[in-house]
Design a protein around this motif. Structure first.
Motif, PDB file in Angstrom:
ATOM      1  N   SER A  33     -61.419  27.670   3.512  1.00 20.47           N
ATOM      2  CA  SER A  33     -61.389  28.427   2.528  1.00 20.47           C
ATOM      3  C   SER A  33     -62.249  27.984   1.215  1.00 20.47           C
ATOM      4  O   SER A  33     -63.215  28.397   0.409  1.00 20.47           O
ATOM      5  CB  SER A  33     -59.958  28.807   1.970  1.00 20.47           C
ATOM      6  N   ARG A  34     -62.003  26.604   1.037  1.00 17.56           N
ATOM      7  CA  ARG A  34     -62.658  26.012  -0.226  1.00 17.56           C
ATOM      8  C   ARG A  34     -64.088  25.664   0.077  1.00 17.56           C
ATOM      9  O   ARG A  34     -65.067  25.832  -0.990  1.00 17.56           O
ATOM     10  CB  ARG A  34     -61.972  24.521  -0.250  1.00 17.56           C
ATOM     11  N   PHE A  35     -64.417  25.666   1.376  1.00 20.08           N
ATOM     12  CA  PHE A  35     -66.019  25.259   1.462  1.00 20.08           C
ATOM     13  C   PHE A  35     -66.801  26.766   2.020  1.00 20.08           C
ATOM     14  O   PHE A  35     -68.034  26.771   1.961  1.00 20.08           O
ATOM     15  CB  PHE A  35     -66.223  24.632   2.795  1.00 20.08           C
TER      16      PHE A  35
ATOM     17  N   LEU B 138     -57.507  25.453   4.759  1.00 26.73           N
ATOM     18  CA  LEU B 138     -58.074  25.170   3.338  1.00 26.73           C
ATOM     19  C   LEU B 138     -59.429  24.553   3.461  1.00 26.73           C
ATOM     20  O   LEU B 138     -60.195  25.088   2.445  1.00 26.73           O
ATOM     21  CB  LEU B 138     -57.261  23.866   3.049  1.00 26.73           C
ATOM     22  N   ALA B 139     -59.932  24.091   4.520  1.00 27.31           N
ATOM     23  CA  ALA B 139     -61.240  23.666   4.684  1.00 27.31           C
ATOM     24  C   ALA B 139     -62.344  24.882   4.542  1.00 27.31           C
ATOM     25  O   ALA B 139     -63.149  24.739   3.884  1.00 27.31           O
ATOM     26  CB  ALA B 139     -61.582  22.631   5.914  1.00 27.31           C
TER      27      ALA B 139
ATOM     28  N   ILE C 299     -62.635  17.627   2.248  1.00 32.88           N
ATOM     29  CA  ILE C 299     -61.135  17.645   2.324  1.00 32.88           C
ATOM     30  C   ILE C 299     -60.274  16.304   2.484  1.00 32.88           C
ATOM     31  O   ILE C 299     -60.591  15.886   3.689  1.00 32.88           O
ATOM     32  CB  ILE C 299     -60.434  18.873   3.226  1.00 32.88           C
TER      33      ILE C 299
ATOM     34  N   TRP D 194     -69.837  18.572   6.284  1.00 32.86           N
ATOM     35  CA  TRP D 194     -68.592  18.632   5.328  1.00 32.86           C
ATOM     36  C   TRP D 194     -67.861  17.437   6.020  1.00 32.86           C
ATOM     37  O   TRP D 194     -67.823  17.127   7.225  1.00 32.86           O
ATOM     38  CB  TRP D 194     -67.790  19.983   5.462  1.00 32.86           C
TER      39      TRP D 194
ATOM     40  N   GLU E  98     -54.350  16.284  -0.532  1.00 34.82           N
ATOM     41  CA  GLU E  98     -53.867  17.959  -0.458  1.00 34.82           C
ATOM     42  C   GLU E  98     -52.363  17.876   0.112  1.00 34.82           C
ATOM     43  O   GLU E  98     -51.948  18.971   0.057  1.00 34.82           O
ATOM     44  CB  GLU E  98     -54.624  18.622   0.594  1.00 34.82           C
TER      45      GLU E  98
ATOM     46  N   GLY F 288     -69.188  18.376   0.731  1.00 35.87           N
ATOM     47  CA  GLY F 288     -67.790  18.540   0.246  1.00 35.87           C
ATOM     48  C   GLY F 288     -66.806  17.880   1.089  1.00 35.87           C
ATOM     49  O   GLY F 288     -67.112  17.731   2.353  1.00 35.87           O
TER      50      GLY F 288
END
Length: 225
Positions: free
Chosen positions: A176-178, A173-174, A156, A132, A161, A154
């Motif tokens: 959570s999103r990934f 955030l990374a 970030i 990532w 952001e 993916g």
């Protein structure tokens, strides 16, 4: 959790200590871009276009012309037009004009992927690890190095952001999103404060030196590629 076995020559083995210690099971590796995946050199963008003395001054470690400070503001989500009046007021029209050129030609500051890093990404993916990106810039990189879009699952981007390393929120955030767990993830960055930020968010993290050292650091956590 995985385990590491003591060697029989280890003093603790001879004294009857337990034969195993817990080590993390790593599933995912998160990469910064500039200075880790990509060779980032401000000088490469400016050299030959502006006089050597000016380029030397702009690129000095103490950032006397503020280029890296202004970039940090853009990394955190400010756009160029909002920063521009400050650049003019603080640096004068001539240096401000060079900064405008630099931002407009930023891809020239990314001359190549760093040696061994594309191979490392490919080896990690082939071994089943998630790979990532967590970066300040993206569109220049993906346009110039399309293999990044192929290899990374993916990315970030801090400026998008409006979050900024080393603050904990961007790492969270990374995760959570990934869909990652911090204890099973490793972050590689060339800046000490960003490494510290990732660790404070619960991730494993190493300061990047080169691809060979990155492999050794990952291996120390049980990553085999």
């Amino acid at each position: 959790m995985g385990t590491v076995h003591w060697r029989k020559t280890d003093a603790r083995y001879k004294k009857g200590f337990p034969m195993t210690v817990a080590v993390p099971t790593i599933t995912d590796v998160v990469f910064d871009f500039c200075g880790v995946l990509l060779d980032w050199r401000t000088r490469a963008c400016l050299e030959g276009r502006f006089d050597d003395a000016t380029v030397d001054r702009i690129c000095a470690d103490d950032d006397p012309c503020g280029f890296f400070g202004y970039e940090d503001r853009m990394d955190a989500g400010e756009d160029f037009d909002s920063i521009w009046p400050d650049v003019v007021a603080e640096q004068g029209e001539r240096v401000a004009g060079i900064f405008r050129y630099y931002i407009a030609h930023y891809d020239d500051a990314l001359p190549r992927m760093l040696p061994g890093m594309e191979r490392l990404l490919r080896d990690l993916k082939a071994a089943g690890y998630g790979v990532w990106g967590l970066t300040n810039w993206s569109h220049f990189a993906f346009e110039k190095f399309p293999q990044l879009a192929e290899l990374l699952q993916g990315t970030i981007v801090s400026g998008v952001e409006k979050m900024h390393k080393p603050n904990a929120d961007i790492y969270e955030l990374a995760m959570s999103r990934f869909g990652l767990s911090p204890e099973s993830s490793v972050f590689l960055d060339d800046t000490a404060k960003n490494v510290a930020g990732a660790r404070s968010a619960g991730m494993h993290a190493f300061r990047f030196v080169d691809a060979d050292q990155a492999r050794r650091d990952l291996e120390s956590l049980g990553v085999r590629v």
